[in-house]
Design a protein around this motif. Structure first.
Motif, short mmCIF file in Angstrom:
data_model
loop_
_atom_site.label_atom_id
_atom_site.label_comp_id
_atom_site.label_asym_id
_atom_site.label_seq_id
_atom_site.Cartn_x
_atom_site.Cartn_y
_atom_site.Cartn_z
N PRO A 1 0.83 -1.21 0.00
CA PRO A 1 0.00 0.00 0.00
C PRO A 1 0.87 1.26 0.00
O PRO A 1 2.04 1.20 0.38
N ASN A 2 0.28 2.37 -0.41
CA ASN A 2 1.03 3.63 -0.34
C ASN A 2 1.34 3.97 1.11
O ASN A 2 0.60 3.61 2.02
N ASP B 1 1.09 6.53 2.84
CA ASP B 1 0.20 7.37 3.65
C ASP B 1 -1.02 6.62 4.18
O ASP B 1 -1.80 7.17 4.94
N LEU B 2 -1.18 5.35 3.77
CA LEU B 2 -2.35 4.61 4.28
C LEU B 2 -2.28 4.47 5.80
O LEU B 2 -3.26 4.67 6.50
N GLY C 1 -7.56 4.22 -9.68
CA GLY C 1 -6.88 3.27 -8.79
C GLY C 1 -6.00 2.25 -9.50
O GLY C 1 -5.32 1.46 -8.85
N THR C 2 -6.02 2.24 -10.83
CA THR C 2 -5.14 1.34 -11.57
C THR C 2 -4.05 2.13 -12.31
O THR C 2 -3.30 1.57 -13.11
N ALA D 1 0.04 6.70 -11.35
CA ALA D 1 0.07 7.69 -10.26
C ALA D 1 -0.37 7.08 -8.94
O ALA D 1 0.14 7.44 -7.88
N SER D 2 -1.32 6.14 -9.01
CA SER D 2 -1.80 5.52 -7.76
C SER D 2 -0.69 4.69 -7.11
O SER D 2 -0.75 4.40 -5.93
N GLU D 3 0.31 4.32 -7.91
CA GLU D 3 1.44 3.55 -7.34
C GLU D 3 2.62 4.47 -7.02
O GLU D 3 3.72 4.00 -6.73
N ALA E 1 1.61 10.46 -4.38
CA ALA E 1 0.48 9.55 -4.61
C ALA E 1 -0.77 10.01 -3.86
O ALA E 1 -1.90 9.86 -4.34
N ALA F 1 -2.54 12.46 -5.91
CA ALA F 1 -3.24 11.78 -7.01
C ALA F 1 -4.55 11.18 -6.49
O ALA F 1 -5.59 11.23 -7.16
N ARG F 2 -4.49 10.64 -5.27
CA ARG F 2 -5.69 10.07 -4.67
C ARG F 2 -6.74 11.15 -4.44
O ARG F 2 -7.92 10.97 -4.71
N TYR G 1 -10.69 11.59 -6.11
CA TYR G 1 -11.98 11.87 -5.47
C TYR G 1 -12.62 13.16 -6.00
O TYR G 1 -13.80 13.22 -6.27
N TYR H 1 -1.32 -2.72 12.49
CA TYR H 1 -1.21 -2.31 11.08
C TYR H 1 0.13 -2.78 10.50
O TYR H 1 0.19 -3.32 9.40
N PHE I 1 -4.12 -5.35 2.63
CA PHE I 1 -4.17 -4.57 1.39
C PHE I 1 -4.00 -5.49 0.18
O PHE I 1 -4.72 -5.37 -0.81
N ASP J 1 -7.85 -2.44 -7.75
CA ASP J 1 -7.92 -0.97 -7.75
C ASP J 1 -7.33 -0.49 -6.42
O ASP J 1 -7.83 -0.83 -5.35
N ARG J 2 -6.26 0.29 -6.54
CA ARG J 2 -5.51 0.70 -5.35
C ARG J 2 -6.35 1.56 -4.40
O ARG J 2 -6.33 1.35 -3.19
N TRP J 3 -7.09 2.51 -4.95
CA TRP J 3 -7.86 3.42 -4.06
C TRP J 3 -8.96 2.65 -3.35
O TRP J 3 -9.21 2.86 -2.16
N GLU K 1 -7.40 0.49 -0.65
CA GLU K 1 -6.98 1.31 0.51
C GLU K 1 -8.20 1.70 1.35
O GLU K 1 -8.13 1.71 2.58
#
Lengths: 412, 185
Positions: free
Chosen positions: A57-58, A60-61, A132-133, A136-138, A203, A206-207, A211, B24, B32, B41-43, B46
């Motif tokens: 995961p990124n 910042d999660l 999400g694919t 940038a999401s990565e 990232a 980008a997230r 939104y 975590y 994840f 889908d990453r978002w 998450e």
């Protein structure tokens, strides 16, 4: 006991009907052996889950997860007493959005129609770059950076929107629809696009763009019925939207009205549905953006807190946004909220408040926007050193028949 | 391990944020990975993980240590929420093909090096557990677990009877169970 094991597997996979799930839960609760067997089934299925391909995961999660925990203190801002005694008259038929929609032709002969079309096309271009694919999401922003300059997103300049041909639009509702596409999520999107263009993005930005773009497109479709009729038809389908969607989106987010960034915190959020369709959600979201922009631009540090409560006002959801403000800024905000609508003199801040008033009037079927203010269905008050903005929305009652189907998941 | 997890849970229930941070660190990436495999889908993935931790923090009593391990419970929670979301997306005709999700993924080169012997053991244990399953059972289990297909949907997808679907799932889970350490069976 193969049958019991099968039932426990089905239960864990969310395949049982609610009634059967409840029976299994009772059995697990009263029979230790069954509980033990259930535990083994869960551990076995856990092995399946661990076989998923590794994905990181990124960074910042974790920060967001921790922010959720550290800021989940209920009701940091005390509500004014007058707000707690509200008992608004509800319309017989619940408002489900779509009432603010006009056609692009209602903008008249101005170039505003082209601006709306170009903006929507720009949003479509941006979609694949921030989804999400996407790369940038990565965390790989190179493609987004490269494309960010050429995307045809015409970003409004602060205090220029209302003076740019808007007054020549004959249709009152069309002015509001146009301004909704310019003043809600778009200014914050401009802030993040600028960051990306200047090479300072990450990232998380980008997230946030993902939104904002999604909300922007929904708001645009809900504002102009003929902008994208195919997707609007999807937006009009019955589909419950929970408060959790808003919490996830806003929690720990950076928000910026033009160049006034600040951190958003979420306080108490009830669990349950807020709106019935995407078009209604777009209108609700638009109201939140309007107040977020007003309050964020006047708060001490650009930040503010959002709460959603369904227990204070009968059969209604209360949205509150609060922030530390100077007394001057509070007075200014209060003036903006209570200001009467005059088309010729209305500035952007005035319109932000007016858009919310109009929306609340539609939701409660009031004859005038000032009635919404007079009946306290929205307002602005000071508690301590904080300014509190609020609006009230008709709740979806528990016996609501339709909505999003889910698995009969016993664990949620 | 179960004792350690119970300690995590007890600390979380008393509002100890450092316990949540440690939890975590120990399972966040696995959760994840699971959600990402289902949703691609990453978002979305998450969001599911974020919501799962928030749910645990907000309502720790939703987990009952009498009914199993905290990590298993979280994996099931994340799996079910991901499947819900996947189905919702599918209804909106916005989903990847079955093949994308079911293809065999070789170990990612960038994968973190296991930080402890127990992690290495776990991977070996897991590898042999899955490898030991007959391909037909793996396929049915994956369709059920990662795609959230119901038994009739799997039967239709693979052209086999409902009874065969059920028995393959049950036998698959049984074999996975046998690969668990004795203490957990």
């Amino acid at each position: 006991m193969p049958d019991l094991e099968q039932t426990l597997i089905d239960y864990s996979l969310g395949l049982l009907k609610r009634k059967d799930s409840e029976e299994v839960e009772t059995l697990i609760a009263k029979d230790k052996q069954v509980a033990q067997q259930f535990s083994v089934v869960q551990d076995s299925l856990c092995l399946m889950g661990t076989s998923a391909r590794h994905a990181k995961p990124n960074d910042d999660l974790k920060a967001r997860v921790m922010e959720i925990c550290e800021s989940a203190k209920p009701e940091i801002t005390p509500h004014p007493l007058e707000l707690l005694n509200l008992a608004p008259a509800l319309p017989i038929k619940r408002y489900i959005g779509g009432g603010a929609s006009v056609d692009l032709g209602d903008l008249g002969k101005s170039d505003l129609k082209d601006r709306v079309n170009r903006l929507y096309e720009g949003m479509l271009e941006l979609r694949d770059l921030v989804c999400g694919t996407s790369a940038a999401s990565e965390g790989d922003l190179s493609e987004l950076c490269k494309s960010a300059d050429s995307i045809s997103v015409e970003l409004p300049k602060h205090n220029s929107v209302c003076s740019n041909g808007v007054s020549s639009v004959p249709h009152e509702q069309a002015i509001q629809s146009f301004l909704r596409t310019q003043l809600t999520s778009l200014p914050s999107m401009g802030y993040f696009l600028k960051k990306i263009r200047e090479g300072f993005g990450n990232a998380g930005d980008a997230r946030r763009l993902f939104y904002l773009r999604r909300d922007q497109m929904k708001i645009m479709r809900a504002s102009f019925a003929d902008l994208d009729a195919t997707l609007l038809a999807e937006d009009e389908k019955l589909r419950l939207h929970g408060a959790g969607l808003l919490r996830t989106k806003w929690w720990g987010a950076e928000h910026s009205y033009y160049n006034r960034p600040g951190k958003v915190m979420c306080g108490n959020f009830f669990e349950g549905p807020v709106t019935e369709r995407c078009v209604e959600f777009a209108e609700y979201d638009s109201n939140l953006y309007c107040f977020a922009n007003l309050l964020g631009s006047k708060s001490e540090n650009g930040g503010f807190q959002i709460e959603l409560d369904n227990s204070k006002i009968p059969e209604c959801v209360l949205a509150t946004l609060s922030a530390i403000t100077s007394s001057e800024n509070h007075s200014e905000l209060k003036d903006i909220i209570v200001k009467k609508y005059h088309r010729e003199t209305m500035d952007e801040d005035g319109y932000l408040a007016h858009l919310v008033k109009s929306s609340i009037s539609r939701a409660f079927q009031l004859s005038t926007t000032s009635e919404a203010l007079n009946t306290k269905l929205l307002g602005c008050e000071r508690t301590g050193n904080q300014t509190l903005l609020w609006f009230v929305w008709p709740a979806i009652l528990p016996n609501h028949g339709g909505g999003e189907a889910t698995t009969s998941n016993p664990l949620q | 391990m179960k004792v350690v997890e119970e300690e995590f849970w007890e600390r979380i229930a008393t509002g100890d944020t450092s316990a949540l941070a440690e939890l975590y660190d120990s399972i966040g990436t696995k959760l994840f990975s699971l959600s990402y495999q289902i949703l691609n889908d990453r978002w979305d993935a998450e969001e599911v993980v974020q919501d799962a931790f928030a749910a645990l923090w907000k309502k720790p009593q939703a987990f009952n240590p009498q009914k199993g391990k905290l990590t298993s419970w979280l994996m099931v929670l994340v799996r079910n929420r991901s499947v819900d979301r996947y189905r919702s997306r599918k209804r909106r005709k916005d989903t990847a093909s079955l093949d994308t999700v079911l293809e065999v993924h070789p170990a990612d080169e960038s994968e973190d090096i296991p930080s402890s012997a127990s992690q290495t053991d776990e991977k070996q244990l897991l590898g042999s557990a899955i490898e030991n399953l007959p391909p037909k059972q793996i396929k049915v289990l994956k369709l059920s677990y990662f795609k959230g297909l119901t038994h009739p949907e799997i039967a239709q997808e693979l052209g086999i009877s409902l009874g065969t679907v059920k028995s393959r799932i049950r036998l698959g889970v049984e074999k996975l169970r046998l690969s668990l350490p004795n203490s957990l069976r």
